[in-house]
Scaffold this active site. Structure first.
Site, mmCIF file in Angstrom:
data_model
loop_
_atom_site.group_PDB
_atom_site.id
_atom_site.type_symbol
_atom_site.label_atom_id
_atom_site.label_comp_id
_atom_site.label_asym_id
_atom_site.label_seq_id
_atom_site.Cartn_x
_atom_site.Cartn_y
_atom_site.Cartn_z
ATOM 1 N N GLU A 71 0.821 -1.210 0.000
ATOM 2 C CA GLU A 71 0.000 0.000 0.000
ATOM 3 C C GLU A 71 0.860 1.268 0.000
ATOM 4 O O GLU A 71 0.553 2.219 -0.693
ATOM 5 C CB GLU A 71 -0.916 -0.047 1.238
ATOM 6 C CG GLU A 71 -1.811 1.153 1.445
ATOM 7 C CD GLU A 71 -2.992 1.191 0.483
ATOM 8 O OE1 GLU A 71 -3.160 0.242 -0.303
ATOM 9 O OE2 GLU A 71 -3.729 2.184 0.521
ATOM 10 N N ASP A 72 1.941 1.256 0.754
ATOM 11 C CA ASP A 72 2.664 2.506 1.001
ATOM 12 C C ASP A 72 4.084 2.598 0.436
ATOM 13 O O ASP A 72 4.746 3.618 0.611
ATOM 14 C CB ASP A 72 2.767 2.756 2.523
ATOM 15 C CG ASP A 72 1.397 3.063 3.115
ATOM 16 O OD1 ASP A 72 0.501 3.429 2.344
ATOM 17 O OD2 ASP A 72 1.240 2.925 4.336
#
Ligand code: MN
Length: 735
Positions: free
Chosen positions: A76-77
């Site tokens: 996600e990051d």
């Protein structure tokens, strides 16, 4: 600040023999990729995955879950993709990380509060492993615990989502402790002023409440000893602030009126008999409030919560609640699904352990039952984790509108179903769809979490084909309804034209008959039909012949007298000219569009194309079948002259291509196929397919299907092919 060694310590304590190396590798990977990232607090980002892993370790989850906790934000990051995760950690962890990433994406989208129920279902529908949900809850819990660094708006939004989505999921999975903490943190961040005020009120009363609780505890302890009823623990608690706040608001009462502001919980050994014995003792000390007694042991709650609840009148006349449950019931009440990992370890214990194991398995199944399509029980009692990897594929699929509204559909649904689910008019006007920002065919099957954008144009209409691509009854009914309406309107129109034409042939003024409502109704009734339109529709469908209608109108004698068939000048003829004469060419012919539609279809035998002379044949139930006038079948059809109708091509608004197959006979030499396809391409004509063969007499046989707009276009194609060196003949072939 927490360190990975702390987490490993917890895992080693809770799960001796766990694969610690896996956890270390996950830690190093996470540390490498989150390097340089900071949390809102200014701490290194890595603190968050370690804390999440720690919560999971405390929950006694397996090393795979703990490792996934460390990796959960990597995709996600950071720039890491799933394939990289897979190459380092294998399929199991990759599937878990993928599930978590997808849930993160949903939660970015859904903003509508009333959608909470659907978003909850969607979160659960998207996961194929219960551990994904547990890791997500741990992630959320840590984020909620460290919210103070975020801006108030963001805190409020995340808290609202936690109350709407994650606390109810925790509740659904029987995780009482998780739910309580999530709710109290949400309350604190969402309504900070009210939280402070209520906390102050409770704190002011706390010494008094603690004293009461202590006295109750002493009394119960003494009486249980006296009666030789064993117990494990007696806990006293003040009601949680969020549930207290909800109660005050719902019942519009003051804090003094809350009867269960304090509660006592008695934990007994693992045999429900002790619960009932304890209940007897409690009711012997204080007078119970009868309507407040609840036996959640005999009848467990949906989430398998089990306990006895009773309210009794205390010494000062103040009622309070007593909860009585076994240790095992208590553990399930606190940890829900997560409790199962504990039992995995003790599975080789006593017979009683095996029974509790079995019971827990049932718990899991029951918890997830409403979400699981295939509920067949797994008889293998070896491995709990295996049993938790239930296939959660439900019957439904959840997709979003671009505004973030969740639409629930049956599995297999397409954008058309989606469009009709939004509104019938959106469905009717649907011309295309984008899924996750990309144009897709409208028959594309929707997946959980898809964002679907429907394209519409105001004059667009449903197509019969759509029936092959929809699964919802709403869409089906609506399309069918539309088609039958359209078909009926077209039939009435066609019936009117046919009857007018036939009237003229019998020298009956068409308007005189068609506008004579009484007469039309009378004839309709003779056919068992109600209204004049029904009669016209029946003619249009080919069920009733216009000739017979005229006969009923004129009566047999006059009909015979006026019948042009009986007049000398008309002979039964197979020639096209005779037909033209017969049906009076030139006056408003039925128009045929280039493509097949509800009432006209192009005959397969001759596949007429725009620009060719055509003729229509009224075929029962099929409307008008259009033939090339030169089609060999036309002469046979002429026998049923009553069914022959004049047709003409509609002026096309946009050019529609039609496929025509050509058989090209050539000399047997190299490059013929290429030469022909090049010649066709040179005049900007589409080729659908082409194949080459050699005939027995050593000639090249090339079949090529071209896409042409009309007869002229086809003539140009044929001429171009004929001019290719080596081509001997070009023939049109029909399917
Ligand atoms: Mn996270």
């Amino acid at each position: 600040m927490i360190r990975i060694e702390d987490v490993i310590g917890v895992v080693e304590k809770n799960r001796p023999g766990a694969d610690i190396d896996l956890i270390r590798r996950a830690y190093l990977f996470s540390a490498l990729h989150h390097k340089g990232q900071k949390r809102a607090s200014g701490e290194p980002y890595l603190v968050h995955p370690i804390e999440v892993a720690n919560i999971l370790a405390e929950m006694r989850l397996d090393e795979v879950s703990v490792s996934t906790g460390l990796l959960h934000d990597v995709v996600e990051d950071t720039l890491v993709d799933l394939d990289t995760i897979r190459s380092y950690f294998g399929d199991e962890i990759t599937t878990l990380v993928d599930g978590l990433t997808k849930i993160a994406q949903i939660s970015n989208l859904s903003r509508e509060k009333q959608q909470a129920e659907n978003v909850r279902k969607m979160v659960l529908a998207m996961v194929t492993d219960v551990r994904v949900v547990l890791i997500k809850l741990a992630d959320r819990l840590h984020n909620m615990r460290t919210m103070q660094y975020l801006k108030p708006e963001k805190r409020a939004r995340i808290s609202q989502e936690t109350l709407d989505i994650y606390a109810p999921i925790a509740h659904r999975l029987g995780m009482g402790k998780m739910r309580s903490e999530l709710e109290d943190l949400s309350f604190q961040n969402l309504f900070p002023d009210e939280y402070k005020k209520l906390a102050k009120e409770v704190d002011a009363r706390r010494p008094e409440l603690e004293a009461i609780l202590e006295k109750i505890r002493t009394t119960i302890t003494a009486r249980l000893h006296e009666n030789e009823v064993p117990f494990v623990a007696i806990e006293g608690r003040v009601k949680r602030l969020y549930s207290l706040w909800k109660k005050l608001r719902k019942q519009r009462i003051m804090i003094e009126q809350v009867y269960d502001l304090i509660a006592t919980r008695i934990i007994t050994p693992n045999d429900k008999t002790y619960c009932y014995l304890t209940l007897g003792v409690v009711h012997d000390i204080w007078t119970p409030v009868p309507e407040r007694f609840k036996d959640w042991i005999a009848i467990p709650r949906d989430n398998l919560y089990r306990s006895l609840h009773t309210s009794v009148i205390g010494d000062g006349g103040q009622p309070f609640e007593v909860q009585i449950r076994t240790q095992e019931m208590h553990q399930i009440a606190e940890e829900g699904v997560a409790a199962h990992w504990k039992y995995k370890e003790s599975k080789l214990g006593t017979r009683e352990d095996d029974e509790s194991l079995d019971e827990l398995r049932k718990t899991v199944e029951k918890l997830l039952l409403p979400l699981v399509e295939d509920t067949q029980a797994n008889d293998d009692s070896e491995d709990f984790i295996e049993s938790l990897k239930l296939d959660l594929f439900p019957k439904d699929v959840y997709a979003f509108t671009p505004m973030g509204k969740v639409i629930q559909l049956p599995r297999g649904s397409t954008p058309i179903d989606f469009a009709y689910a939004i509104h019938s008019e959106v469905g009717d006007a649907c011309t295309g769809a984008k899924i996750n920002g990309r144009m897709v065919p409208i028959k594309t099957e929707l997946q959980n979490g898809d964002v679907v954008e429907i394209m519409t144009t105001s004059n667009s209409k449903p197509s019969r084909d759509w029936l092959n691509y929809v699964v919802t009854s709403k869409a089906k009914n609506r399309i069918r309804h539309f088609i039958s309406e359209q078909q009926r309107a077209d039939s009435i129109d066609l019936g009117r034209k046919l009857l007018e034409k036939e009237s003229s042939r019998f020298n009956v003024a068409p308007k005189k008959l068609l506008n004579n409502d009484g007469e039309m109704r009378r004839i309709a009734n003779e056919y068992g039909l109600g209204r004049p339109e029904d009669l016209l529709a029946s003619i249009g469908y080919g069920k009733t012949l216009p000739r017979n209608v005229i006969s009923k109108h004129l009566g047999a004698e006059k009909f015979a007298e006026l019948d042009p068939e009986n007049r000398k000048e008309t002979r039964i003829s197979t020639g096209v000219k005779a037909v033209k004469k017969l049906i009076g060419l030139g006056e408003d012919a039925i128009v045929v569009k280039g493509v097949d539609n509800l009432l006209t279809t192009r005959a397969r035998c001759c596949n007429p194309i725009r620009g060719e002379d055509i003729i229509g044949y009224i075929s029962l139930g099929k409307g008008i079948v259009v033939h090339n006038k030169r089609c060999k079948n036309v002469s046979q059809l002429m026998v049923n002259r009553d069914r022959i109708v004049e047709v003409d091509w509609a002026k096309s608004e946009k050019e529609e291509v039609q496929s025509v197959r050509l058989l090209v006979t050539t000399e047997n030499r190299n490059g013929m196929l290429a030469g022909i396809t090049n010649a066709i391409a040179d005049i900007k004509t589409g080729i659908r397919d082409a194949s080459a063969n050699i005939s027995r007499d050593d000639r090249g046989l090339i079949e090529v299907t071209v896409e042409v707009f009309d007869k002229k276009h086809l003539d140009r194609v044929v001429s171009a092919v004929e001019h290719v060196a080596g081509v001997m003949s070009v023939e049109r072939v029909n399917a």
